[in-house]
Write a protein that holds these residues in place. Structure first.
Motif, PDB file in Angstrom:
ATOM      1  N   PRO A  50      11.621   4.132  -8.289  1.00  0.00           N
ATOM      2  CA  PRO A  50      13.200   4.676  -8.278  1.00  0.00           C
ATOM      3  C   PRO A  50      12.786   5.997  -9.695  1.00  0.00           C
ATOM      4  O   PRO A  50      13.853   6.606 -10.191  1.00  0.00           O
ATOM      5  CB  PRO A  50      13.661   4.234  -7.640  1.00  0.00           C
ATOM      6  N   TYR A  52       4.882  -2.689   0.584  1.00  0.00           N
ATOM      7  CA  TYR A  52       5.373  -1.639   0.565  1.00  0.00           C
ATOM      8  C   TYR A  52       7.092  -1.938   1.431  1.00  0.00           C
ATOM      9  O   TYR A  52       6.219  -3.521   2.572  1.00  0.00           O
ATOM     10  CB  TYR A  52       4.934  -0.521   1.811  1.00  0.00           C
ATOM     11  N   HIS A  80      15.281   1.875  -2.803  1.00  0.00           N
ATOM     12  CA  HIS A  80      15.147   1.119  -3.673  1.00  0.00           C
ATOM     13  C   HIS A  80      16.228   1.718  -4.664  1.00  0.00           C
ATOM     14  O   HIS A  80      16.121   2.957  -5.457  1.00  0.00           O
ATOM     15  CB  HIS A  80      13.806   1.288  -4.286  1.00  0.00           C
ATOM     16  N   GLY A 128       1.973   4.514   1.467  1.00  0.00           N
ATOM     17  CA  GLY A 128       3.704   4.214   0.673  1.00  0.00           C
ATOM     18  C   GLY A 128       4.081   4.745  -0.063  1.00  0.00           C
ATOM     19  O   GLY A 128       5.494   5.022   0.201  1.00  0.00           O
ATOM     20  N   ILE A 129       3.298   5.884  -0.946  1.00  0.00           N
ATOM     21  CA  ILE A 129       3.950   6.046  -2.132  1.00  0.00           C
ATOM     22  C   ILE A 129       4.532   6.894  -2.348  1.00  0.00           C
ATOM     23  O   ILE A 129       5.668   7.495  -2.657  1.00  0.00           O
ATOM     24  CB  ILE A 129       3.180   5.779  -3.952  1.00  0.00           C
ATOM     25  N   LYS A 154       5.050   8.233   1.488  1.00  0.00           N
ATOM     26  CA  LYS A 154       6.368   8.075   1.707  1.00  0.00           C
ATOM     27  C   LYS A 154       7.388   7.938   0.787  1.00  0.00           C
ATOM     28  O   LYS A 154       8.671   8.036   1.661  1.00  0.00           O
ATOM     29  CB  LYS A 154       6.724   7.138   3.126  1.00  0.00           C
ATOM     30  N   THR A 155       7.115   7.280  -0.447  1.00  0.00           N
ATOM     31  CA  THR A 155       8.722   6.712  -0.746  1.00  0.00           C
ATOM     32  C   THR A 155       9.201   7.921  -0.985  1.00  0.00           C
ATOM     33  O   THR A 155      10.488   8.601  -1.424  1.00  0.00           O
ATOM     34  CB  THR A 155       8.170   5.801  -1.884  1.00  0.00           C
ATOM     35  N   TYR A 206       7.969  -1.800  -3.317  1.00  0.00           N
ATOM     36  CA  TYR A 206       8.671  -0.316  -3.295  1.00  0.00           C
ATOM     37  C   TYR A 206       8.874   0.511  -1.841  1.00  0.00           C
ATOM     38  O   TYR A 206       8.746  -0.478  -0.993  1.00  0.00           O
ATOM     39  CB  TYR A 206       7.764   0.657  -3.896  1.00  0.00           C
ATOM     40  N   GLY A 207       9.829   1.649  -1.871  1.00  0.00           N
ATOM     41  CA  GLY A 207       9.748   1.943  -0.618  1.00  0.00           C
ATOM     42  C   GLY A 207      11.364   2.691  -0.511  1.00  0.00           C
ATOM     43  O   GLY A 207      11.700   2.653  -1.585  1.00  0.00           O
ATOM     44  N   PRO A 208      11.751   3.046   0.205  1.00  0.00           N
ATOM     45  CA  PRO A 208      13.360   3.542   0.807  1.00  0.00           C
ATOM     46  C   PRO A 208      14.277   3.553   0.501  1.00  0.00           C
ATOM     47  O   PRO A 208      14.213   1.990   0.482  1.00  0.00           O
ATOM     48  CB  PRO A 208      13.898   3.969   1.909  1.00  0.00           C
ATOM     49  N   TRP A 268      11.067  10.115   0.884  1.00  0.00           N
ATOM     50  CA  TRP A 268      12.177  10.293   1.391  1.00  0.00           C
ATOM     51  C   TRP A 268      13.521  10.376  -0.025  1.00  0.00           C
ATOM     52  O   TRP A 268      14.468  10.573   0.629  1.00  0.00           O
ATOM     53  CB  TRP A 268      11.953   8.014   1.314  1.00  0.00           C
ATOM     54  N   TYR A 269      12.711  10.297  -1.298  1.00  0.00           N
ATOM     55  CA  TYR A 269      13.631  10.186  -2.255  1.00  0.00           C
ATOM     56  C   TYR A 269      14.006  11.360  -2.449  1.00  0.00           C
ATOM     57  O   TYR A 269      15.297  12.133  -2.702  1.00  0.00           O
ATOM     58  CB  TYR A 269      13.544   9.693  -3.713  1.00  0.00           C
TER      59      TYR A 269
END
Length: 353
Positions: free
Chosen positions: A200, A226, A193, A317-318, A320-321, A189-191, A324-325
């Motif tokens: 997402p 991540y 996606h 990590g979640i 940050k994700t 998962y992460g940017p 980012w969205y």
């Protein structure tokens, strides 16, 4: 160092390319067909740097693959090109067999031909890293972890096609001496996606006030990794891993699907509040066929042999994700409007009676 990355415009592939170009300083050729999930916008950050090239081509096109080898002259291949969404494999298995099995065969044969013609020093230094999934191992019970010796037991057309490609790579190493490595990762998962995947999809549906679909009762468990941690791991495996070995890459972050969705909702309540809790949008839907109960990776081999550690836990990590969205609507808006709007995938048609 010259590295050919297949599928480098996809989610994981683009994270690998960005890492190689910016942090490693390698010369990279991104080789990508640009299917629905391949997106040049994933490479915008490094697209104009002099050590990055892009080639739109299909790994099933033997002529294009051979030409890429002969023109670019790579020292390594990182093979990430694949059809990857389980739901799409349920109703469109042919694409998965074509790309994941026949495409990998085509790439292996081109790599073998190229490698065989190298001088002894270059031949010894060459590496072919095949990037796969923990889904090839099937479903775990409530206890235990997947190790590199866990027998394969794939449940979906997607995981079966990846299992087949893993076996091909290992066979090319044993039969022809091609210097190969295989990695099997947990859920990334992460940017960047693509919005069809759980995290997402949850973020974007919640932002739009749409229902948040959760399969079954949400108890299915995944180990979350991540994507930037994964990218670092892959380069480390290719650089320092033992030939003809498999390395499992996992985040040691087991969460049930319903936990993941609730955590995302909680962060959105804080960062993008509505007049109601986002968790009110959660809707339990019919489970998908062959849905494995639990995946969990034992990354001990990677951690002990190569001294790798994930830099992000699930909580960091979640967040940050989600952030980012929220900050990158210009990336995801065209995908939601023109490519995938969040509809249910993988539904089998009911036969007329």
């Amino acid at each position: 160092m010259r590295i050919l990355v297949t599928g480098g415009a996809g989610f994981i592939g683009s994270a690998v390319v960005r890492h190689l170009v910016r942090e490693v300083g390698a010369e990279v050729l991104t080789f990508d067909k640009l299917t629905y999930a391949g997106n040049l916008a994933n490479l915008t950050e490094i697209g104009n740097l002099p050590n990055h090239q892009f080639l739109k081509a299909d790994i099933c096109d033997a002529d294009a693959v051979r030409e890429a080898f002969q023109t670019f002259r790579p020292d390594r291949v990182y093979h990430l090109a694949a059809e990857s969404h389980v739901d799409r494999s349920i109703t469109g298995a042919a694409d998965f067999v074509q790309t994941n099995v026949l495409g990998t065969f085509t790439l292996l044969e081109a790599a073998r031909g190229y490698w065989s013609g190298l001088d002894p020093a270059a031949k010894a230094a060459f590496r072919f890293l095949h990037v796969s999934t923990d889904e090839v191992y099937g479903s775990l019970g409530p206890d235990g972890l997947f190790t590199e010796t866990t027998p394969y037991d794939p449940s979906s057309p997607y995981s079966a096609s990846k299992a087949a490609s893993d076996h091909l790579v290992v066979a090319w190493g044993r039969t022809y001496g091609l210097p190969v490595l295989v990695s099997n990762c947990s859920n990334n998962y992460g940017p960047y996606h693509f919005p069809e995947k759980l995290i997402p999809l949850t973020i974007l549906n919640a932002l739009h006030g749409k229902k948040l679909p959760v399969y079954g009762n949400g108890s299915n468990i995944r180990d979350w990794l991540y994507v930037e941690d994964h990218a670092r791991a892959l380069h480390l495996i290719a650089s320092e891993g033992r030939l003809n070995e498999t390395y499992n890459v996992g985040g040691r972050n087991e969460r049930s699907n319903i936990e993941v969705v609730r955590v995302v909702c909680g962060i959105l309540d804080e960062l993008a509040p509505k007049s109601f809790p986002h968790s009110d949008l959660i809707t339990f839907v019919a489970d998908r066929p062959g849905h494995d109960a639990r995946y969990a990776i034992d990354a001990t081999k990677l951690e002990t042999e190569l001294n790798w550690r994930a830099q992000e836990n699930f909580e960091t990590g979640i967040r940050k994700t989600v952030e980012w969205y929220l900050a990158n609507e210009a990336w995801w808006r065209p995908l939601r409007d023109k490519v995938y709007a969040g509809e249910r995938l993988g539904l089998l048609a009911t036969a007329d009676r």
